[in-house]
Design an enzyme around this catalytic site. Structure first.
Site, PDB file in Angstrom:
ATOM      1  N   ARG A 176      -2.894   2.909   8.943  1.00 48.71           N
ATOM      2  CA  ARG A 176      -3.264   1.620   8.358  1.00 48.71           C
ATOM      3  C   ARG A 176      -2.042   0.724   8.189  1.00 48.71           C
ATOM      4  O   ARG A 176      -0.953   1.195   7.907  1.00 48.71           O
ATOM      5  CB  ARG A 176      -3.847   1.808   6.945  1.00 48.71           C
ATOM      6  N   ARG A 231      -4.083  -0.970  -6.042  1.00 51.73           N
ATOM      7  CA  ARG A 231      -3.257  -2.185  -6.028  1.00 51.73           C
ATOM      8  C   ARG A 231      -3.696  -3.061  -7.184  1.00 51.73           C
ATOM      9  O   ARG A 231      -4.794  -2.873  -7.725  1.00 51.73           O
ATOM     10  CB  ARG A 231      -3.419  -2.927  -4.704  1.00 51.73           C
ATOM     11  N   ARG A 242       8.725 -46.990 -12.383  1.00 48.21           N
ATOM     12  CA  ARG A 242       9.510 -47.275 -11.181  1.00 48.21           C
ATOM     13  C   ARG A 242       9.279 -48.724 -10.756  1.00 48.21           C
ATOM     14  O   ARG A 242       8.127 -49.156 -10.645  1.00 48.21           O
ATOM     15  CB  ARG A 242       9.090 -46.335 -10.054  1.00 48.21           C
ATOM     16  N   GLY A 254      13.304 -37.800  -6.063  1.00 49.44           N
ATOM     17  CA  GLY A 254      12.102 -38.144  -5.310  1.00 49.44           C
ATOM     18  C   GLY A 254      12.092 -37.271  -4.072  1.00 49.44           C
ATOM     19  O   GLY A 254      12.518 -37.684  -3.003  1.00 49.44           O
ATOM     20  N   THR A 255      11.628 -36.047  -4.245  1.00 47.99           N
ATOM     21  CA  THR A 255      11.790 -35.084  -3.154  1.00 47.99           C
ATOM     22  C   THR A 255      10.854 -35.354  -1.978  1.00 47.99           C
ATOM     23  O   THR A 255      11.065 -34.809  -0.901  1.00 47.99           O
ATOM     24  CB  THR A 255      11.600 -33.642  -3.658  1.00 47.99           C
ATOM     25  N   ASN A 256       9.824 -36.185  -2.165  1.00 47.52           N
ATOM     26  CA  ASN A 256       9.014 -36.536  -0.990  1.00 47.52           C
ATOM     27  C   ASN A 256       9.885 -37.282   0.011  1.00 47.52           C
ATOM     28  O   ASN A 256       9.989 -36.894   1.172  1.00 47.52           O
ATOM     29  CB  ASN A 256       7.839 -37.437  -1.383  1.00 47.52           C
ATOM     30  N   ASP A 257      10.487 -38.371  -0.441  1.00 50.74           N
ATOM     31  CA  ASP A 257      11.316 -39.148   0.477  1.00 50.74           C
ATOM     32  C   ASP A 257      12.579 -38.382   0.857  1.00 50.74           C
ATOM     33  O   ASP A 257      13.029 -38.441   1.996  1.00 50.74           O
ATOM     34  CB  ASP A 257      11.694 -40.499  -0.144  1.00 50.74           C
ATOM     35  N   GLU A 259      16.565 -40.093  -3.760  1.00 53.42           N
ATOM     36  CA  GLU A 259      15.591 -39.779  -2.705  1.00 53.42           C
ATOM     37  C   GLU A 259      16.126 -40.089  -1.316  1.00 53.42           C
ATOM     38  O   GLU A 259      15.406 -39.976  -0.327  1.00 53.42           O
ATOM     39  CB  GLU A 259      14.289 -40.547  -2.942  1.00 53.42           C
ATOM     40  N   MET A 283      -5.383  -7.033   9.143  1.00 54.65           N
ATOM     41  CA  MET A 283      -4.753  -6.263  10.214  1.00 54.65           C
ATOM     42  C   MET A 283      -5.573  -5.008  10.512  1.00 54.65           C
ATOM     43  O   MET A 283      -6.619  -4.789   9.928  1.00 54.65           O
ATOM     44  CB  MET A 283      -3.316  -5.962   9.856  1.00 54.65           C
ATOM     45  N   HIS A 310      -0.400 -40.722   1.679  1.00 59.30           N
ATOM     46  CA  HIS A 310      -0.910 -41.602   0.629  1.00 59.30           C
ATOM     47  C   HIS A 310      -2.201 -41.060   0.026  1.00 59.30           C
ATOM     48  O   HIS A 310      -2.354 -40.984  -1.198  1.00 59.30           O
ATOM     49  CB  HIS A 310      -1.132 -43.002   1.226  1.00 59.30           C
ATOM     50  N   TYR A 341      13.310 -31.907 -16.639  1.00 61.12           N
ATOM     51  CA  TYR A 341      11.850 -31.940 -16.559  1.00 61.12           C
ATOM     52  C   TYR A 341      11.367 -31.928 -15.112  1.00 61.12           C
ATOM     53  O   TYR A 341      12.122 -32.257 -14.205  1.00 61.12           O
ATOM     54  CB  TYR A 341      11.274 -33.158 -17.298  1.00 61.12           C
ATOM     55  N   ARG A 366       3.964 -45.694 -10.701  1.00 59.21           N
ATOM     56  CA  ARG A 366       4.216 -46.537  -9.520  1.00 59.21           C
ATOM     57  C   ARG A 366       3.658 -47.906  -9.810  1.00 59.21           C
ATOM     58  O   ARG A 366       2.468 -48.146  -9.652  1.00 59.21           O
ATOM     59  CB  ARG A 366       3.530 -45.929  -8.295  1.00 59.21           C
ATOM     60  N   LYS A 402       0.828  -1.201   0.000  1.00 54.76           N
ATOM     61  CA  LYS A 402       0.000   0.000   0.000  1.00 54.76           C
ATOM     62  C   LYS A 402       0.865   1.254   0.000  1.00 54.76           C
ATOM     63  O   LYS A 402       0.640   2.201  -0.770  1.00 54.76           O
ATOM     64  CB  LYS A 402      -0.911  -0.004   1.248  1.00 54.76           C
ATOM     65  N   SER A 444      16.062 -39.083 -11.144  1.00 52.12           N
ATOM     66  CA  SER A 444      14.791 -38.410 -10.903  1.00 52.12           C
ATOM     67  C   SER A 444      14.698 -38.150  -9.409  1.00 52.12           C
ATOM     68  O   SER A 444      14.715 -39.086  -8.609  1.00 52.12           O
ATOM     69  CB  SER A 444      13.638 -39.291 -11.384  1.00 52.12           C
ATOM     70  N   CYS A 462      10.253 -36.015  -9.548  1.00 50.57           N
ATOM     71  CA  CYS A 462       8.941 -36.659  -9.569  1.00 50.57           C
ATOM     72  C   CYS A 462       8.281 -36.617  -8.201  1.00 50.57           C
ATOM     73  O   CYS A 462       7.255 -37.237  -7.988  1.00 50.57           O
ATOM     74  CB  CYS A 462       9.020 -38.085 -10.108  1.00 50.57           C
ATOM     75  N   GLY A 483      -7.994  -6.850   5.094  1.00 49.05           N
ATOM     76  CA  GLY A 483      -8.817  -6.991   6.293  1.00 49.05           C
ATOM     77  C   GLY A 483      -8.180  -7.770   7.416  1.00 49.05           C
ATOM     78  O   GLY A 483      -8.791  -8.011   8.450  1.00 49.05           O
TER      79      GLY A 483
END
Lengths: 883, 883
Positions: free
Chosen positions: A95, A338, A618, A766-769, A745, A106, A456, A851, A562, A25, A764, A831, A104
């Site tokens: 403000r 804005r 996989r 495996g950023t989850n694990d 991973e 704050m 899962h 990718y 999978r 603002k 590849s 992935c 809204g």
């Protein structure tokens, strides 16, 4: 000269680029000031002052106070008014204004500077009723917002006064009465605080500024930041602006307008206006505002000026503007501008129109749309009217977007039975596991009490495009009585609920849904995105149907299939179970052989759908015990099939139990113990590929070995795969293009990437694990305490949703540098679920991945995010709207 | 000249330093050759040739064949004999010889070069019976070892021949009969292999060399390497040595001798000798050998020569020698020498004596003793005689050393009851958990079916000094019938077994144990070690008793006190359970308060024992559900105490269940959710410390926060600890020296170490968890497949036992570099189980850690290993005997 750090800026000292320091603002007010727009002048106390305040024991530094004093003197000079004086008093609004818009969330104080003296001057100059009405409002607002006095004390007293006076509407009160009310309010204040209402304007100002800083910590702000991934560390700025009044009579008024239609994107001014009113009257709904068009009729010259300036602002910001304005005695003031919030549909329309109008380049247009908003275009939504009247009974993690209504069922089997009866089903469970796949497939929505963004249920639901809400810890679910409680209500099997996977809200009733409309704009815009991105976008999918959907959404291949998900169908699971419970290699080989036929058919179907695009498969990943029977009935069925006793099977099944299955016997560890599994899967893949090619379909399988931590184990399994493939291909006339690579991973794999890359053709991530192991944080269990981490500001964002660039990211960088050193042309992808998150995608672009791969419904998001990342990289900047 | 890689070395071309290339035996033969000792000449095919053979499809490379041919020509020249010829034939032995001594693990062929022609020459030159006896032995040995013909075929035929001939002893057979037997053996060979016994000596040689290479892969060798941590990649060399014969009459003989007594270390020749015999006769036990002293009487000049040369060798190698020798017609030949194996007691005695004799420096003496052998001196052992006759019914991971006999019980309660009846108890379980602590405390030994070297049972047992064997996967245990089967036997509750935690062997009967004797040598030697090491050695312990034992063993402080282990005692666990199942903060605070009293008493006792030495106390670490009741009876007891229903408690308990508890709600995550826990523990620590100081005991608590992955969560908990401590200390007159730091056990913590070190005063590497997370490998579950990894040569050593220096080690290096950058004087230690492993300790020395900490019984090992590491570092070398 005082060389202290600069904390306070006059509007004229800033500009639009100083958003981080001045808040959105404040920066825009400065920019409008520079553009020569008519704005009430003022100054900004910076976000750095907020950080200073919040980290130094919540004391307003003397240096900051001094700078405020000086700015106030300059403002008095500019406005030719005096702050807190009885002659020509200067009143200001105070403000909040953070880097990101938090509408809204704050606190705001208006009419600050009023006291017993200045109110008299105001009464004399303008009008008694107006002056004291403003005063009593100010007393109440200041008491409530700044001094933490319960505002109901004022409201109740005001109501009683009106009753006594025999009036129902505020407007019926006259000036004298307003004076009495103001006096009464000061009394209430004194009773509550034990001291007089502050008459010193500067004291009012200091207190109000601190209150705004503190409001950065209020619960609304906390929740909003969390939902919008706004870091706590940003803090808020404070805007102190001289007041103008839209309620000075019929030549005054106030309004809000968008420079284009925020719902449809149509290029026409869209807004509301109210004569003789202040902004809060519009918000409070006391009077119904009129369309902005009325202004055209009533004040054509003001309207013309407004339109011209609105267009000027839009052209300047190159984006649709959301503006607040006030007309004081015929003179137009802009209070704020804005970039306006808009629907996804409008966002695309505006972006495309602005390119066609020559306002934006295609690159600029691409950068203007938040990729995450595209989600709205793909999923059903609730009928907005029904939604407005619905009660929210619970709220948790929005894990897979879209709206769903249906009857609740608690087991996969019950859900399938209900579906067979033609019911619409919501599957409610504490958590899901692969054996629930049947129920998940028929469900309109999935709701779980446990689990995080990559549990899962979340992963499978996103893949299927099914709305899903996870980690609703307030649910108390009793499987035996088949009912659950939430938000004080009890739901039995078959009762209706509704859920919005885009917001995480749960409703205790049936709500109607409507399909989102996809316009032609979507196709045009996504084509632009594709032309600008450099990374491929693939999808994570396990079935031909969802692969086909991903293709429609623009996927350029499959980054993760999978293979194990194919084993859970009713006709296959007993065979899988027999394989697992084999006591000899011969038994296992026989069971494998039966499974191979299924696998081959599955792969063939996927190859045919993907038609020449790369398909990454996989090898078997989860711990084997996930596939085992759970109920006695299942054990009995299997016992008959396998010719064993239930006791034998239960004992063997118990031996497979693991304490920490996520770090147990899974991934390529299974193939090290049972190479015949890898052999069976490889045979299925290669035979399917040959069969597809024989019917003229080009095939590009990429066989992916999961969970590698060392080159030796990788090579052991790779050798099995390669030798199996070569043996089959020896009898084949044609050639088959295929690759063998690995998931990265496990933290150690990142460190050993140079050795692993000598054997692996692709990585590849495996950023989850990888996130789980790098943090030592189980995604299935973190739901329980991750809220504590966010509440204590330990996590600014959940690393399972938004890639942790510092820790996990460093491991990825190491893996890439070492992998490329060993194999310069190694193919690199991601992935994990992060592959569908815009900020993570931008990081992948910086890492130089080939990718990203994500669930089908996230493919369009990834395409746009990848385009934005590529453009930003070319420009040497970060993407602005990554959230 | 042929510039091919050199694979074959004459003895005269090598020396003792070429052990890696020539193997231990070959290098020593070369060294003896250089020293001018009388040895039968020969040559060595190097370990590189073995690697070449094993990695190139098991084909003996032509270049290697050519070099063997040339070496053989040179050997013929040196010996003035001809290989495979009928005139003056050269016979050779073909023996394995790897870098590390692997006695009896690989194959040997003697008398090679015999064929139908050379045997005739031998008969003519020496004796017909001798020649054909050698020939028939050679045929059988070659057939068995090299050509894989079942040797029972020969043995059976030989027995039948003797029966037919009416003789019982081999020596009763004459020369003609030996000729017939040799012919018969050639026939057996032809029947089995379908081809004639090879008459070509070179062909025999090539085949025998390859057989030795292959024997690197046999099961005995595999098991031996695994036990002794010998990498598969080393391979074996092959020694081809001209034969000498101890069986050429009464002026011939053969023997084995040590230059000092290998049992006691006494400085006196110790050995056995057999007249007119070959080495294999000694080994086979056909005739009883005489003491080496007999040689002194019978051949004083040979004996004198032998003694002189033995002393020469000992002085040369500066170590006790284990020598094989042969006397052929009065001439002494050394066949082999090596540093002799010895008991720990002897090792110390020899090392100390050699220093006193001036042969060794103290540094050299320290380097000569394998730290792991010290274990023998501290634990009871089985009576060696009883052990010889006992059947081994099972074998698994030797997790905590020492011998134990007792009756088997399967639950903690049963074990405690039996102990109360005065029985000696062996606790047998699938795995243990903290709730088994009572049974573990009273058990003489602990045997588990699951788990690895760092599972719960192993860690606790080592701490208590209780023998323990883990991961005995062959055990089929049925808790309901209270029995288990192992090695084909069934054991009911109360049956006796014995177990040796030093070897991992289980016996199905009661065996007597004897205490090891600790000599004065131990004290002298450990004092030397302490003078040479630079790292402190601390201990991991949870009780005052075991802390006192660790002090006796030389611990310089406590590196890890797991405060949670104190909660499992019968009077405390219900209070802990109430705390966990509290539904409100108030309930929790009340339960905490009761626990605090216990904690304070525990800490006070430990402070008093440690008397001014540093005591590192780790705040609560395990997931809370580990503490919860398991049986219905326990639930009922708790329900009464807590005034709740069993159903309520079970529901709440179920909510605490975690899928992967190792990565769940544990460590400082508990303190983030429940700061009152950290507060309670801090109060207990600081109050105990003050109380101890008031009685004149100096106290140095180091409060350790576990499981950190980010500085923000660390700081959150540290602030709680620090504020609590400061508040208490504000009322205290004296000063208390205390530190607050963290475990580094999560990969991300290593990467974020610079930020964390800004807040943490010390880092203690928790390499158990760090290894788990870096590999994604659960130590509770890895037992199931880790064998597959070792069998497939993926793991050369188990990373949970021996620190993975490449992966985990890199993370540690990163953590140290970054930690020191932020806080140059940060205190660095290790408290994972690796802190007691010599090779890991050497790595810690290289990393520059301030201390290592390990279980009490490993403290002496760590002291010596640390001394060796410091000496090696000073010399710029690696410790040789780290295994």
């Amino acid at each position: 000269m005082n060389q202290a750090h600069k904390y306070v800026y006059m509007f004229s000292e800033g500009n639009g680029a100083m958003r981080n320091l001045l808040g959105g603002k404040g920066a825009n007010l400065a920019e409008m000031s520079n553009l020569g727009l008519p704005i009430p002048q003022g100054f900004i106390v910076s976000t750095e002052a907020c950080t200073n305040y919040n980290t130094s024991g919540r004391v307003l530094d003397n240096a900051i106070r001094e700078q405020i004093d000086i700015a106030m003197v300059r403002l008095e000079y500019m406005t030719e008014k005096r702050f807190g004086c009885k002659e020509n008093p200067l009143l200001v609004s105070v403000r909040s204004g953070s880097r990101a818009s938090m509408p809204g969330m704050m606190d705001t104080v208006l009419n600050l500077g009023l006291n017993d003296k200045s109110v008299e001057a105001m009464a004399k100059n303008i009008d008694t009723r107006f002056a004291y009405d403003s005063y009593r409002r100010f007393i109440m607002m200041f008491a409530d917002v700044v001094m933490d006095v319960d505002k109901h004390l004022f409201e109740n007293a005001f109501r009683q006064y009106k009753e006594k006076a025999g009036v129902t509407q505020d407007v019926e009160l006259n000036g004298e009465q307003m004076i009495e009310i103001a006096e009464m309010f000061k009394g209430i204040y004194k009773d509550a605080k034990g001291e007089d209402f502050p008459m010193e304007a500067k004291e009012q100002l200091y207190e109000a500024i601190q209150a705004v800083f503190r409001s950065w910590d209020n619960e609304r702000a906390f929740i909003y930041r969390r939902r919008h991934d706004i870091p706590y560390s940003w803090g808020t700025a404070v805007n102190v602006q001289s007041m103008v009044f839209g309620n000075m009579g019929d030549d005054s008024g106030t309004g809000v307008a968008f420079s284009r239609d925020p719902s449809t994107g149509e290029n026409a001014i869209f807004g509301e206006y109210l004569m003789n009113a202040q902004g809060e009257d519009v918000v409070a709904g006391i009077r119904t505002p009129l369309s902005i068009d009325c202004l055209k009729d009533e004040k054509p010259e003001v309207y013309a000026e407004f339109i011209a300036l609105a267009k000027k602002l839009e052209a300047h910001y190159k984006d649709m503007q959301d503006m607040e304005f006030t007309v004081e005695r015929g003179k137009l003031y802009f209070l704020q501008t804005r970039n306006g919030k808009r629907t996804a549909q409008a966002a695309l329309r505006i972006a495309i129109d602005m390119v066609n109008e020559g306002t934006l380049t295609v690159e600029e247009a691409l950068l203007m749309v938040d990729p995450r908003s595209l989600d709205q275009l793909l999923h059903p939504i609730f009928d907005p009217e029904a939604l407005n009247n619905a009660d929210i009974i619970g709220k948790a993690l929005p894990a897979s977007p879209g709206a769903a209504s249906g009857r609740v069922y608690f087991t996969s089997q019950d859900a399938m039975d209900a579906h067979a009866r033609g019911e619409e089903v919501i599957l409610v469970r504490n958590e899901t596991s692969p054996e629930d796949i049947g129920g998940m497939q028929v469900a309109k929505g999935i709701l779980t009490a446990k689990g995080g963004a990559t549990c899962h249920a979340a992963i499978v639901a996103r893949d299927m495009g099914t709305p899903c809400i996870c980690g609703c810890e307030d649910i108390k679910l009793d499987y035996t009585t088949k009912q659950f409680t939430l938000g004080g209500m009890t739901f039995k099997e078959g009762d209706y609920i509704s859920m919005d996977g885009s917001t995480g809200k749960v409703f205790g009733e049936q709500l109607p849904t409507v399909e989102s409309k996809i316009t032609n704009d979507f196709a045009i815009f996504m084509k632009w995105a594709d032309e600008h991105r450099t990374m491929e976008v693939r999808t994570n999918t396990d079935t031909p149907d969802s692969a086909a959907r991903a293709l429609e959404f623009g996927a350029q291949g499959i980054g993760l299939t999978r293979s194990e998900h194919m084993f859970f169908e009713a006709d296959r699971i007993p065979k899988m179970q027999r394989m697992i419970l084999s006591e000899t290699k011969e038994e296992r080989l026989a069971a494998c052989d039966e499974l191979r036929a299924f696998q081959k058919a599955d792969y063939l179907a996927i190859f045919n759908v993907m038609c020449g695009l790369p398909v990454t498969i996989r090898l078997l990943d989860p711990p084997l015990h996930e596939f085992l029977p759970k109920s006695d009935a299942e054990f009995e069925t299997l016992a008959k099939e396998a010719g064993k006793t239930v006791e034998e099977l239960k004992k063997q099944s118990a031996m497979l139990h693991e304490v920490n299955p996520m770090m147990g016997h899974r991934g390529l560890r299974l193939a090290v113990s049972y190479p015949e599994l890898a052999e069976m899967q490889t045979r299925a893949i290669i035979e399917a590929a040959i069969e597809a090619q024989k019917t003229g379909t080009r095939v590009r399988p990429e066989i992916m070995i999961p969970l590698t931590f060392d080159v030796k184990e990788y090579k052991f399994v790779k050798d099995v795969v390669e030798e199996t493939a070569k043996a089959i291909l020896a009898d084949y006339d044609g050639t088959l293009e295929y690759m063998i690579g690995t998931m990265i991973e496990i933290p150690r794999a990142c460190l050993m990437a140079d050795e692993i890359a000598q054997e692996a053709e692709f990585f590849s991530f495996g950023t989850n694990d990888l996130t789980q192991m790098t943090y030592g944080l189980s995604r299935d269990d973190a739901g329980k305490f991750i809220n504590d981490y966010i509440e204590h500001n330990i996590f600014e964002t959940d690393p399972t949703i938004k890639l942790d660039q510092k820790g996990v990211g460093e491991l990825m960088k190491t893996a890439i540098a070492r992998g490329r050193k060993a194999r310069p042309n190694i193919k690199l992808g991601i992935c994990g679920e992060h592959g569908g998150d815009p900020s993570s995608i931008e990081f992948c672009q910086k890492l130089g991945l080939d990718y990203v791969s994500c669930s089908p419904f996230r493919v369009p998001i990834a395409r746009l995010a990848a385009a934005q990342a590529a453009i930003a990289q070319k420009r040497g900047e970060d993407v602005a709207n990554k959230g």
